[in-house]
Design a protein around this motif. Structure first.
Motif, PDB file in Angstrom:
ATOM      1  N   SER A 105       0.829  -1.205   0.000  1.00  0.00           N
ATOM      2  CA  SER A 105       0.000   0.000   0.000  1.00  0.00           C
ATOM      3  C   SER A 105       0.864   1.256   0.000  1.00  0.00           C
ATOM      4  O   SER A 105       2.055   1.232   0.328  1.00  0.00           O
ATOM      5  N   ASN A 106       0.249   2.374  -0.347  1.00  0.00           N
ATOM      6  CA  ASN A 106       0.962   3.651  -0.407  1.00  0.00           C
ATOM      7  C   ASN A 106       1.625   4.021   0.911  1.00  0.00           C
ATOM      8  O   ASN A 106       2.646   4.707   0.943  1.00  0.00           O
ATOM      9  N   PHE A 107       1.041   3.570   2.024  1.00  0.00           N
ATOM     10  CA  PHE A 107       1.536   3.955   3.341  1.00  0.00           C
ATOM     11  C   PHE A 107       2.717   3.114   3.806  1.00  0.00           C
ATOM     12  O   PHE A 107       3.335   3.414   4.821  1.00  0.00           O
ATOM     13  N   ASN A 108       3.042   2.047   3.091  1.00  0.00           N
ATOM     14  CA  ASN A 108       4.079   1.113   3.551  1.00  0.00           C
ATOM     15  C   ASN A 108       5.221   0.966   2.556  1.00  0.00           C
ATOM     16  O   ASN A 108       5.914  -0.045   2.550  1.00  0.00           O
ATOM     17  N   ARG A 109       5.430   1.995   1.737  1.00  0.00           N
ATOM     18  CA  ARG A 109       6.402   1.840   0.652  1.00  0.00           C
ATOM     19  C   ARG A 109       7.814   2.317   1.005  1.00  0.00           C
ATOM     20  O   ARG A 109       8.716   2.218   0.190  1.00  0.00           O
ATOM     21  N   THR A 110       8.009   2.817   2.214  1.00  0.00           N
ATOM     22  CA  THR A 110       9.358   2.972   2.749  1.00  0.00           C
ATOM     23  C   THR A 110       9.619   1.720   3.572  1.00  0.00           C
ATOM     24  O   THR A 110       8.948   1.483   4.579  1.00  0.00           O
ATOM     25  N   ILE A 111      10.546   0.910   3.108  1.00  0.00           N
ATOM     26  CA  ILE A 111      10.737  -0.428   3.665  1.00  0.00           C
ATOM     27  C   ILE A 111      12.077  -0.514   4.368  1.00  0.00           C
ATOM     28  O   ILE A 111      13.137  -0.353   3.752  1.00  0.00           O
ATOM     29  N   ASP A 112      12.047  -0.755   5.669  1.00  0.00           N
ATOM     30  CA  ASP A 112      13.268  -0.983   6.435  1.00  0.00           C
ATOM     31  C   ASP A 112      13.660  -2.441   6.271  1.00  0.00           C
ATOM     32  O   ASP A 112      12.959  -3.351   6.733  1.00  0.00           O
ATOM     33  N   ILE A 113      14.778  -2.664   5.590  1.00  0.00           N
ATOM     34  CA  ILE A 113      15.230  -4.020   5.294  1.00  0.00           C
ATOM     35  C   ILE A 113      16.504  -4.304   6.075  1.00  0.00           C
ATOM     36  O   ILE A 113      17.448  -3.503   6.072  1.00  0.00           O
ATOM     37  N   LEU A 114      16.522  -5.436   6.779  1.00  0.00           N
ATOM     38  CA  LEU A 114      17.627  -5.790   7.661  1.00  0.00           C
ATOM     39  C   LEU A 114      18.406  -6.973   7.107  1.00  0.00           C
ATOM     40  O   LEU A 114      17.819  -7.998   6.759  1.00  0.00           O
ATOM     41  N   GLY A 115      19.725  -6.830   7.028  1.00  0.00           N
ATOM     42  CA  GLY A 115      20.595  -7.967   6.774  1.00  0.00           C
ATOM     43  C   GLY A 115      21.010  -8.530   8.120  1.00  0.00           C
ATOM     44  O   GLY A 115      21.698  -7.866   8.901  1.00  0.00           O
ATOM     45  N   TYR A 116      20.582  -9.759   8.429  1.00  0.00           N
ATOM     46  CA  TYR A 116      20.746 -10.308   9.774  1.00  0.00           C
ATOM     47  C   TYR A 116      22.184 -10.764  10.010  1.00  0.00           C
ATOM     48  O   TYR A 116      22.784 -11.445   9.175  1.00  0.00           O
ATOM     49  N   THR A 117      22.738 -10.382  11.169  1.00  0.00           N
ATOM     50  CA  THR A 117      24.127 -10.722  11.499  1.00  0.00           C
ATOM     51  C   THR A 117      24.252 -11.509  12.794  1.00  0.00           C
ATOM     52  O   THR A 117      25.350 -11.664  13.331  1.00  0.00           O
ATOM     53  N   GLY A 118      23.132 -12.005  13.322  1.00  0.00           N
ATOM     54  CA  GLY A 118      23.154 -12.732  14.587  1.00  0.00           C
ATOM     55  C   GLY A 118      23.722 -14.134  14.451  1.00  0.00           C
ATOM     56  O   GLY A 118      23.781 -14.716  13.365  1.00  0.00           O
ATOM     57  N   ASN A 119      24.142 -14.703  15.576  1.00  0.00           N
ATOM     58  CA  ASN A 119      24.708 -16.048  15.592  1.00  0.00           C
ATOM     59  C   ASN A 119      23.740 -17.072  15.009  1.00  0.00           C
ATOM     60  O   ASN A 119      22.544 -17.021  15.266  1.00  0.00           O
ATOM     61  N   GLY A 120      24.285 -17.992  14.236  1.00  0.00           N
ATOM     62  CA  GLY A 120      23.480 -19.089  13.704  1.00  0.00           C
ATOM     63  C   GLY A 120      22.861 -18.807  12.363  1.00  0.00           C
ATOM     64  O   GLY A 120      22.741 -19.702  11.529  1.00  0.00           O
ATOM     65  N   THR A 143      10.967   4.745  -8.221  1.00  0.00           N
ATOM     66  CA  THR A 143       9.593   4.333  -7.950  1.00  0.00           C
ATOM     67  C   THR A 143       9.173   4.885  -6.588  1.00  0.00           C
ATOM     68  O   THR A 143       9.954   5.562  -5.902  1.00  0.00           O
ATOM     69  N   SER A 144       7.957   4.565  -6.174  1.00  0.00           N
ATOM     70  CA  SER A 144       7.480   4.991  -4.854  1.00  0.00           C
ATOM     71  C   SER A 144       8.010   4.098  -3.737  1.00  0.00           C
ATOM     72  O   SER A 144       7.779   4.381  -2.561  1.00  0.00           O
ATOM     73  N   LEU A 145       8.722   3.027  -4.094  1.00  0.00           N
ATOM     74  CA  LEU A 145       9.341   2.168  -3.095  1.00  0.00           C
ATOM     75  C   LEU A 145      10.699   2.744  -2.698  1.00  0.00           C
ATOM     76  O   LEU A 145      11.458   3.197  -3.556  1.00  0.00           O
TER      77      LEU A 145
END
Length: 281
Positions: A105-120, A143-145
């Motif tokens: 949706s228009n309200f969720n197009r800024t996306i915080d994306i995490l590259g995971y660095t935790g054990n395992g 784009t709007s993303l």
């Protein structure tokens, strides 16, 4: 960043899915013995999903929550409760497309994306570089993303989390948007580590494509085995400006054609990929 054109182990033009292992924090995978209901199969068919070999699987993600999903032989996970998914259908012009109607949706197009660095489940150095390249691919499209990439362990605050599930095979696994939000979990298989960074970039870019609602470009005739993933018998809407034939160079191709060398993948969008994403967002 070098780039040629790739034939995906995963997929673009319209969203869909890929693979996984068990360890401390994540990824406990169990195939359920319970059968998929007739209602679920009918709903999947209406969504344009091939209902051959659909099984119930469980995934335990980094947050410790175990969920049941429906899965066929692709890289996609579908929620056990399919009520939030729309059916594929004809648009007013009767054109065809290869995407789901489940978009962000228009309200969720800024996306915080995490590259995971935790054990395992930490991403390797090569995976981290590939993730940065993949995010750059999307952020360069005008784009709007907008993806905001960080590395760390705070998966709770992220909209999308990319992590290593330690499986020895190639590819990854993701799902479609729900409730107007991107699918949160992208799993990468450890087997990707044997190939160049551009190949891993391709896998990540492909899986992000599913998370924002793109299906495989060859969903109707998979290039590796000729299987039709299905359009539900009620059509699919073609994204304007993109071909209605199989574009084997697309980042969203479902699987590599016979004889394809993963070492040759560029990890970059094709012009048709760009048109598709820009049209949707």
């Amino acid at each position: 960043m070098k780039r040629i054109k790739y034939l995906a182990i995963c997929t673009l033009l319209v969203g869909s899915v890929i693979s996984c292992q068990k360890n401390d924090v994540a990824e406990e995978i169990q195939d359920e013995k319970e059968e998929v209901s007739k209602e679920q199969l009918l709903k999947l068919a209406a969504m344009g999903v091939n209902t051959d070999d659909v099984t119930v699987v469980k995934r335990t993600f980094l947050d410790g929550v175990t969920q049941s999903f429906l899965k066929n032989d692709t890289d996609l996970l579908f929620s056990y409760d399919l009520s939030s998914y729309d059916d594929l259908g004809q648009n007013k012009q009767g054109n065809k497309h290869y995407r789901t109607r489940n978009l962000i949706s228009n309200f969720n197009r800024t996306i915080d994306i995490l590259g995971y660095t935790g054990n395992g489940n930490a991403l390797t150095g090569k995976m981290r570089t590939a993730l940065q390249w993949a995010v750059n691919n999307y952020n360069s499209l005008n784009t709007s993303l907008h993806f905001r990439l960080t590395f760390g362990t705070n998966y709770q605050a992220a909209d999308m989390v990319v992590y290593n599930n330690n499986l020895p095979n190639l590819g990854g696994e993701a799902g479609f948007p729900e409730g107007g939000r991107a699918f949160k979990w992208i799993q990468l298989n450890q087997g990707n580590e044997s190939y160049p960074t551009n190949f891993i970039e391709h896998v990540i870019t492909h899986e992000i494509g599913h998370c924002i609602g793109l299906r495989h470009t060859d969903y109707f005739n998979r290039v590796c085995n000729g299987v039709n993933e299905g359009d539900g018998g009620i059509g699919a809407i073609h994204i304007p400006g993109t071909p209605n034939y199989i574009d084997i160079t697309s980042i969203m191709i479902s699987c590599p054609p016979p004889g394809t060398d993963p070492n040759t993948y560029s990890g970059e969008f094709t012009a048709n990929d760009v048109r598709a994403i820009q049209y949707l967002y």
